[in-house]
Scaffold this active site. Structure first.
Site, PDB file in Angstrom:
ATOM      1  N   ARG A   1       9.610   9.269   8.773  1.00 37.97           N
ATOM      2  CA  ARG A   1       9.464   8.177   9.749  1.00 37.97           C
ATOM      3  C   ARG A   1       8.120   7.478   9.589  1.00 37.97           C
ATOM      4  O   ARG A   1       7.093   8.142   9.406  1.00 37.97           O
ATOM      5  CB  ARG A   1       9.615   8.717  11.174  1.00 37.97           C
ATOM      6  CG  ARG A   1      11.016   9.205  11.448  1.00 37.97           C
ATOM      7  CD  ARG A   1      11.280   9.565  12.900  1.00 37.97           C
ATOM      8  NE  ARG A   1      12.491  10.364  12.959  1.00 37.97           N
ATOM      9  CZ  ARG A   1      13.730   9.881  12.884  1.00 37.97           C
ATOM     10  NH1 ARG A   1      13.926   8.559  12.813  1.00 37.97           N
ATOM     11  NH2 ARG A   1      14.786  10.674  12.916  1.00 37.97           N
TER      12      ARG A   1
ATOM     13  N   GLU B   1       0.503  -2.070   1.614  1.00 40.81           N
ATOM     14  CA  GLU B   1      -0.737  -1.368   1.982  1.00 40.81           C
ATOM     15  C   GLU B   1      -0.898  -0.069   1.227  1.00 40.81           C
ATOM     16  O   GLU B   1      -2.019   0.353   0.937  1.00 40.81           O
ATOM     17  CB  GLU B   1      -0.743  -1.072   3.489  1.00 40.81           C
ATOM     18  CG  GLU B   1      -0.954  -2.316   4.327  1.00 40.81           C
ATOM     19  CD  GLU B   1      -0.758  -2.061   5.814  1.00 40.81           C
ATOM     20  OE1 GLU B   1      -0.503  -0.911   6.198  1.00 40.81           O
ATOM     21  OE2 GLU B   1      -0.847  -3.042   6.568  1.00 40.81           O
ATOM     22  N   VAL B   2       0.210   0.599   0.946  1.00 38.73           N
ATOM     23  CA  VAL B   2       0.157   1.902   0.263  1.00 38.73           C
ATOM     24  C   VAL B   2       0.753   1.722  -1.134  1.00 38.73           C
ATOM     25  O   VAL B   2       1.915   1.321  -1.280  1.00 38.73           O
ATOM     26  CB  VAL B   2       0.932   2.976   1.049  1.00 38.73           C
ATOM     27  CG1 VAL B   2       0.871   4.307   0.312  1.00 38.73           C
ATOM     28  CG2 VAL B   2       0.378   3.118   2.471  1.00 38.73           C
TER      29      VAL B   2
ATOM     30  N   HIS C   1       7.585   2.414  -2.076  1.00 39.31           N
ATOM     31  CA  HIS C   1       8.355   2.857  -0.911  1.00 39.31           C
ATOM     32  C   HIS C   1       9.277   1.752  -0.455  1.00 39.31           C
ATOM     33  O   HIS C   1       8.944   0.573  -0.522  1.00 39.31           O
ATOM     34  CB  HIS C   1       7.446   3.301   0.234  1.00 39.31           C
ATOM     35  CG  HIS C   1       6.401   2.291   0.615  1.00 39.31           C
ATOM     36  ND1 HIS C   1       5.233   2.122  -0.110  1.00 39.31           N
ATOM     37  CD2 HIS C   1       6.352   1.387   1.620  1.00 39.31           C
ATOM     38  CE1 HIS C   1       4.511   1.170   0.457  1.00 39.31           C
ATOM     39  NE2 HIS C   1       5.172   0.699   1.498  1.00 39.31           N
ATOM     40  N   MET C   2      10.420   2.171   0.027  1.00 47.38           N
ATOM     41  CA  MET C   2      11.411   1.252   0.589  1.00 47.38           C
ATOM     42  C   MET C   2      11.437   1.490   2.090  1.00 47.38           C
ATOM     43  O   MET C   2      11.578   2.630   2.541  1.00 47.38           O
ATOM     44  CB  MET C   2      12.779   1.544  -0.043  1.00 47.38           C
ATOM     45  CG  MET C   2      13.844   0.566   0.359  1.00 47.38           C
ATOM     46  SD  MET C   2      15.300   0.757  -0.703  1.00 47.38           S
ATOM     47  CE  MET C   2      15.845   2.378  -0.220  1.00 47.38           C
TER      48      MET C   2
HETATM   49  P1  AMP Z   1       3.490  -1.219   3.153  1.00 51.45           P
HETATM   50  O1  AMP Z   1       2.736  -2.202   4.010  1.00 51.45           O
HETATM   51  O2  AMP Z   1       4.814  -1.731   2.664  1.00 51.45           O
HETATM   52  O3  AMP Z   1       2.637  -0.636   2.067  1.00 51.45           O
HETATM   53  O4  AMP Z   1       3.906  -0.049   4.135  1.00 51.45           O
HETATM   54  C1  AMP Z   1       3.126   1.076   4.355  1.00 51.45           C
HETATM   55  C2  AMP Z   1       3.695   1.728   5.579  1.00 51.45           C
HETATM   56  O5  AMP Z   1       3.242   3.070   5.617  1.00 51.45           O
HETATM   57  C3  AMP Z   1       3.287   1.084   6.899  1.00 51.45           C
HETATM   58  O6  AMP Z   1       4.463   0.670   7.592  1.00 51.45           O
HETATM   59  C4  AMP Z   1       2.545   2.200   7.640  1.00 51.45           C
HETATM   60  O7  AMP Z   1       2.796   2.202   9.018  1.00 51.45           O
HETATM   61  C5  AMP Z   1       3.087   3.447   6.961  1.00 51.45           C
HETATM   62  N1  AMP Z   1       2.231   4.616   6.966  1.00 51.45           N
HETATM   63  C6  AMP Z   1       0.928   4.682   6.627  1.00 51.45           C
HETATM   64  N2  AMP Z   1       0.475   5.937   6.714  1.00 51.45           N
HETATM   65  C7  AMP Z   1       1.534   6.702   7.111  1.00 51.45           C
HETATM   66  C8  AMP Z   1       1.714   8.083   7.382  1.00 51.45           C
HETATM   67  N3  AMP Z   1       0.721   8.955   7.267  1.00 51.45           N
HETATM   68  N4  AMP Z   1       2.931   8.513   7.781  1.00 51.45           N
HETATM   69  C9  AMP Z   1       3.944   7.637   7.906  1.00 51.45           C
HETATM   70  N5  AMP Z   1       3.849   6.317   7.646  1.00 51.45           N
HETATM   71  C10 AMP Z   1       2.655   5.850   7.268  1.00 51.45           C
END
Ligand code: AMP
Length: 115
Positions: free
Chosen positions: A29, A96-97, A101-102
């Site tokens: 989640r 951001e990460v 990821h999807m």
């Molecule tokens: P993106 O902006 O597509 O890279 O999405 C990264 C997502 O990772 C965001 O929706 C964040 O809320 C989520 N996220 C960041 N850290 C965590 C974590 N430790 N556990 C779960 N989700 C996370």
């Protein structure tokens, strides 16, 4: 490159609310949900962005990510009304990460265009 937060979730160095796991895929989640159901589905191997995807090499893996989404959507009762799958890519894409990821989003009416 250093380990991303998602690699640390895969290795169980940091906790997550894991909802689905196979040999190659993990789903958990989102910590900051944007819909009643917001789950991240990731490959266990490190691929930074969707730009690194090659059909010949990654077709099976991508199929497994989508299959995971379909199974989770069923389990979360959002399959019948529909859902959204999103890959954010790079800076303008809002990524951001940098571990592929999807996003699986559902449980409410989605809008278009997205913000
Ligand atoms: P993106 O902006 O597509 O890279 O999405 C990264 C997502 O990772 C965001 O929706 C964040 O809320 C989520 N996220 C960041 N850290 C965590 C974590 N430790 N556990 C779960 N989700 C996370």
């Amino acid at each position: 490159m250093g380990k991303t937060i998602f690699s640390k979730i895969i290795s169980r160095e940091i906790p997550a609310d894991i909802v689905y796991e196979t040999e190659s895929v993990l789903a958990f989640r989102d910590i900051n949900p944007q819909a009643p159901v917001h789950i991240l589905i990731i490959p266990k191997i490190e691929i930074p962005t969707i730009k690194e995807i090659k059909g010949a090499e990654h077709a099976k893996l991508l199929g497994e990510l989508v299959e995971a989404a379909n199974k989770i959507a069923e389990a979360e009762n959002i399959s019948e009304n529909g859902f959204r799958l999103v890959f954010n890519c790079g800076s303008n894409g809002g990524q951001e990460v940098y571990h592929l990821h999807m996003h699986l989003l559902g449980g409410r009416q989605m809008k278009w265009p997205p913000g």
